[in-house]
Scaffold this motif. Structure first.
Motif, PDB file in Angstrom:
ATOM      1  N   LEU A 174       0.818  -1.217   0.000  1.00 25.29           N
ATOM      2  CA  LEU A 174       0.000   0.000   0.000  1.00 25.29           C
ATOM      3  C   LEU A 174       0.856   1.273   0.000  1.00 25.29           C
ATOM      4  N   VAL A 175       1.777   1.386   0.959  1.00 27.26           N
ATOM      5  CA  VAL A 175       2.511   2.668   1.067  1.00 27.26           C
ATOM      6  C   VAL A 175       3.449   2.863  -0.119  1.00 27.26           C
ATOM      7  N   GLY A 176       3.958   1.758  -0.669  1.00 27.75           N
ATOM      8  CA  GLY A 176       4.866   1.869  -1.817  1.00 27.75           C
ATOM      9  C   GLY A 176       4.204   2.498  -3.033  1.00 27.75           C
ATOM     10  N   SER A 177       2.872   2.438  -3.073  1.00 23.31           N
ATOM     11  CA  SER A 177       2.204   2.996  -4.248  1.00 23.31           C
ATOM     12  C   SER A 177       2.381   4.523  -4.303  1.00 23.31           C
ATOM     13  N   GLY A 178       2.686   5.158  -3.182  1.00 19.93           N
ATOM     14  CA  GLY A 178       2.971   6.606  -3.177  1.00 19.93           C
ATOM     15  C   GLY A 178       4.128   6.923  -4.116  1.00 19.93           C
ATOM     16  N   GLU A 179       5.173   6.102  -4.040  1.00 18.67           N
ATOM     17  CA  GLU A 179       6.351   6.318  -4.896  1.00 18.67           C
ATOM     18  C   GLU A 179       6.075   5.878  -6.335  1.00 18.67           C
ATOM     19  N   VAL A 180       5.229   4.845  -6.467  1.00 16.94           N
ATOM     20  CA  VAL A 180       4.932   4.379  -7.830  1.00 16.94           C
ATOM     21  C   VAL A 180       4.266   5.521  -8.606  1.00 16.94           C
ATOM     22  N   VAL A 181       3.254   6.142  -7.995  1.00 13.46           N
ATOM     23  CA  VAL A 181       2.538   7.176  -8.754  1.00 13.46           C
ATOM     24  C   VAL A 181       3.343   8.479  -8.871  1.00 13.46           C
ATOM     25  N   SER A 182       4.096   8.839  -7.823  1.00 14.89           N
ATOM     26  CA  SER A 182       4.873  10.089  -7.939  1.00 14.89           C
ATOM     27  C   SER A 182       5.937   9.948  -9.022  1.00 14.89           C
ATOM     28  N   SER A 183       6.562   8.758  -9.115  1.00 21.07           N
ATOM     29  CA  SER A 183       7.631   8.603 -10.109  1.00 21.07           C
ATOM     30  C   SER A 183       7.061   8.591 -11.525  1.00 21.07           C
ATOM     31  N   ARG A 184       5.865   8.010 -11.676  1.00 19.69           N
ATOM     32  CA  ARG A 184       5.241   8.046 -13.010  1.00 19.69           C
ATOM     33  C   ARG A 184       4.907   9.488 -13.395  1.00 19.69           C
ATOM     34  N   LEU A 185       4.407  10.233 -12.412  1.00 24.54           N
ATOM     35  CA  LEU A 185       4.046  11.622 -12.689  1.00 24.54           C
ATOM     36  C   LEU A 185       5.296  12.441 -13.030  1.00 24.54           C
ATOM     37  N   LEU A 186       6.367  12.243 -12.279  1.00 22.08           N
ATOM     38  CA  LEU A 186       7.586  13.007 -12.562  1.00 22.08           C
ATOM     39  C   LEU A 186       8.151  12.624 -13.933  1.00 22.08           C
ATOM     40  N   ALA A 187       8.084  11.335 -14.275  1.00 28.08           N
ATOM     41  CA  ALA A 187       8.581  10.921 -15.598  1.00 28.08           C
ATOM     42  C   ALA A 187       7.823  11.687 -16.688  1.00 28.08           C
ATOM     43  N   GLU A 188       6.509  11.803 -16.515  1.00 28.64           N
ATOM     44  CA  GLU A 188       5.711  12.569 -17.487  1.00 28.64           C
ATOM     45  C   GLU A 188       6.135  14.037 -17.478  1.00 28.64           C
ATOM     46  N   GLY A 189       6.395  14.559 -16.274  1.00 28.52           N
ATOM     47  CA  GLY A 189       6.797  15.972 -16.134  1.00 28.52           C
ATOM     48  C   GLY A 189       8.137  16.232 -16.823  1.00 28.52           C
TER      49      GLY A 189
END
Ligand code: ADP
Ligand code: ASP
Ligand code: MG
Length: 472
Positions: A132-147
């Motif tokens: 559960l908590v690891g998903s915080g990094e999964v979504v932030s890293s995907r968002l930053l990759a897009e950024g």
């Protein structure tokens, strides 16, 4: 993502690992700033934390679900999901915002199901917590990759759970270095070599069979160091919300000064002693591979930052003051005279806890431990060997400096400055590089402030803004 044209890249040890903490990506403006910093760096590998506060929120959601408060837990998920959506809409061009929002929706539906399961079982196990908590990094890293992509660089999101291999100590997993290095070479190196910018979530990893794990709170710094060591990077940059490693926590001492240069060993000791700016394990992989580490401020990229290298700065009487709360003093009064067997029994009973500053006399053993140590249980286990007592809510305050305990005039000044504050224990620390004091938790901040005023009076402040230390 499709490929924008023409990235130059740097060969071999020219790779630079850039790690951004949660506050560096807390909102769209912060994330845009970070994407801009990444876009300027050749040969960059990016490691990023969850958005500030998200790990705590996910943990709380899991605990809520386990206690039967499923609606509140699901509501927290919605808030987190919304925060990412708002950022994506603000930051990304329509063509990439759409697919990202679809992905986000699916990811959070998966998490909602996970919370259902937690509520049904009434149990939030460390294994589920990591998922559960690891998903915080999964979504932030995907968002930053897009950024980063939107900032004009050919970014590639890489699933850190496929690169960082650990044991199965959920919540505090230990990396398996060989396996991690070979996965990094297999999955990240080819991207770098083809001029792309790999973006990974920090903190998250998986066991060899793919079960998600995490490296412990604040572990993204450690992830970045593992990536840097595995790729043989030329530099690791930890970008955070303060100018670098300071003479004290700037939240406690707003006048804290930047430490421009410090050795691996000294920085590691400061981190161990509570300087949260670095995860305590970060410097080990960097030291092994002699990779210089820079700590820098993502909000003030012109600030020079702290440079951490094998040979640090000149020795000084006092380098910094740290504090660590949540400490219990455990005293075991022995039923017979101390011998190695008895002491061994006591230490064995404390297995699994981080211990600090043990002092032994003929009839007692005193040690400091994390306040999670179950003193009652220890008391029962050791009943035949010793009478065990615990004093909780203590803090360790450390004054770091060269052979500080030997300078009696300095030690006298320290005690004078702390007049009126009860110092429960005082002793020289590791390698005579610090003086360790134990005070009540609620007097820790004041102790640090008084000591900082003593050694770093605010009148002769240094100027922090010069040329960037980490810039090449
Ligand atoms: P990030 O989210 O970037 O990983 P952290 O919150 O983990 O950032 O670490 C940065 C914080 O560390 C700072 O905001 C500061 O309050 C705290 N800190 C504690 N001790 C020190 C110190 N000696 N020097 C700098 N920062 C410190
Ligand atoms: N997001 C994780 C935490 O809050 C890891 C990190 O930020 O380093 O602990
Ligand atoms: Mg951190």
């Amino acid at each position: 993502m499709s490929q924008p044209a023409g990235n130059k890249h740097v060969e071999g040890r020219g790779w630079v690992v850039l790690k951004f903490g949660g506050t560096s990506v807390e909102n769209a403006a912060a994330l845009r700033r970070v994407a801009g910093l990444v876009a300027q760096q050749e040969g960059a590998v990016v490691v990023v934390s969850a958005l500030a506060g998200v790990t705590d929120q996910l943990l709380a959601a899991g605990e809520d679900a386990a206690r039967g408060r499923l609606t509140a837990a699901q509501q927290s998920l919605l808030v987190i999901c919304d925060r990412h959506s708002v950022m994506a809409r603000e930051l990304l061009p329509e063509a990439s915002a759409g697919p990202f929002l679809t992905y986000l929706q699916k990811e959070f539906e998966g998490l909602a199901k996970l919370l259902h399961g937690v509520a049904a079982l009434g149990e939030f196990s460390p294994r589920t917590a990591d998922r559960l908590v690891g998903s915080g990094e999964v979504v932030s890293s995907r968002l930053l990759a897009e950024g980063v992509f939107a900032a004009g660089r050919n970014a590639a999101w890489v699933d850190a759970r496929q690169c960082l291999v650990t044991d199965d100590a959920f919540g505090q997993a230990k990396p398996l270095r060989e396996a991690t290095n070979s996965r990094l070479r297999e999955l990240v190196l080819p991207l770098l070599e083809s001029g792309r910018v790999p973006v990974l979530g920090g903190f998250i990893a998986a066991t060899a069979d793919g079960t998600p794990t995490t490296l412990g709170r604040g572990g993204s710094d450690f992830s970045a160091a593992l990536v840097a060591a595995g790729l043989g990077a030329s530099r690791l940059e930890i970008w955070t919300d303060v100018d670098g490693i300071m003479t004290a926590d700037p939240r406690l001492c707003p006048d804290a000064r930047l430490i421009p240069s410090i050795s691996f060993a000294e920085a590691a000791e400061l981190a161990q002693a509570g300087a949260k700016v670095l995860h305590p394990a970060t410097l080990l992989p960097a030291t092994e591979k002699n990779i210089p580490v820079y700590v820098r401020n993502s909000r003030r990229p012109r600030s020079r930052g702290t440079r951490i290298v094998a040979e640090g700065a000149e020795p000084v009487t006092v380098r910094a003051i740290t504090s660590k709360r949540g400490v219990v003093i455990v005293e075991a009064r022995l039923r017979r005279q101390a011998d190695a067997h008895t002491l061994g029994q006591i230490l064995k009973a404390c297995e699994g806890y981080t211990l600090d500053l043990c002092s032994v006399s003929q009839h007692s053993l005193v040690l400091l431990a994390d306040s999670k140590l179950a003193v009652r249980e220890l008391e029962r286990t050791l009943r035949d060997v010793a009478e065990v007592q615990g004093e909780n809510h203590k803090a360790i305050v450390r004054v770091f400096g060269d052979r500080i305990g030997r300078h009696t005039s300095v030690v006298a000044q320290i005690f004078h400055a702390l007049a009126g504050i009860e110092v429960r224990l005082a002793a020289p620390g590791e390698g005579e590089r610090n003086l360790t004091l134990v005070v009540d938790e609620d007097q820790a901040a004041e102790s640090v402030q008084r000591l900082h005023n003593l050694f770093f009076p605010s009148s002769d402040q240094q100027a922090n803004e010069v040329s960037p230390a980490g810039a090449q």
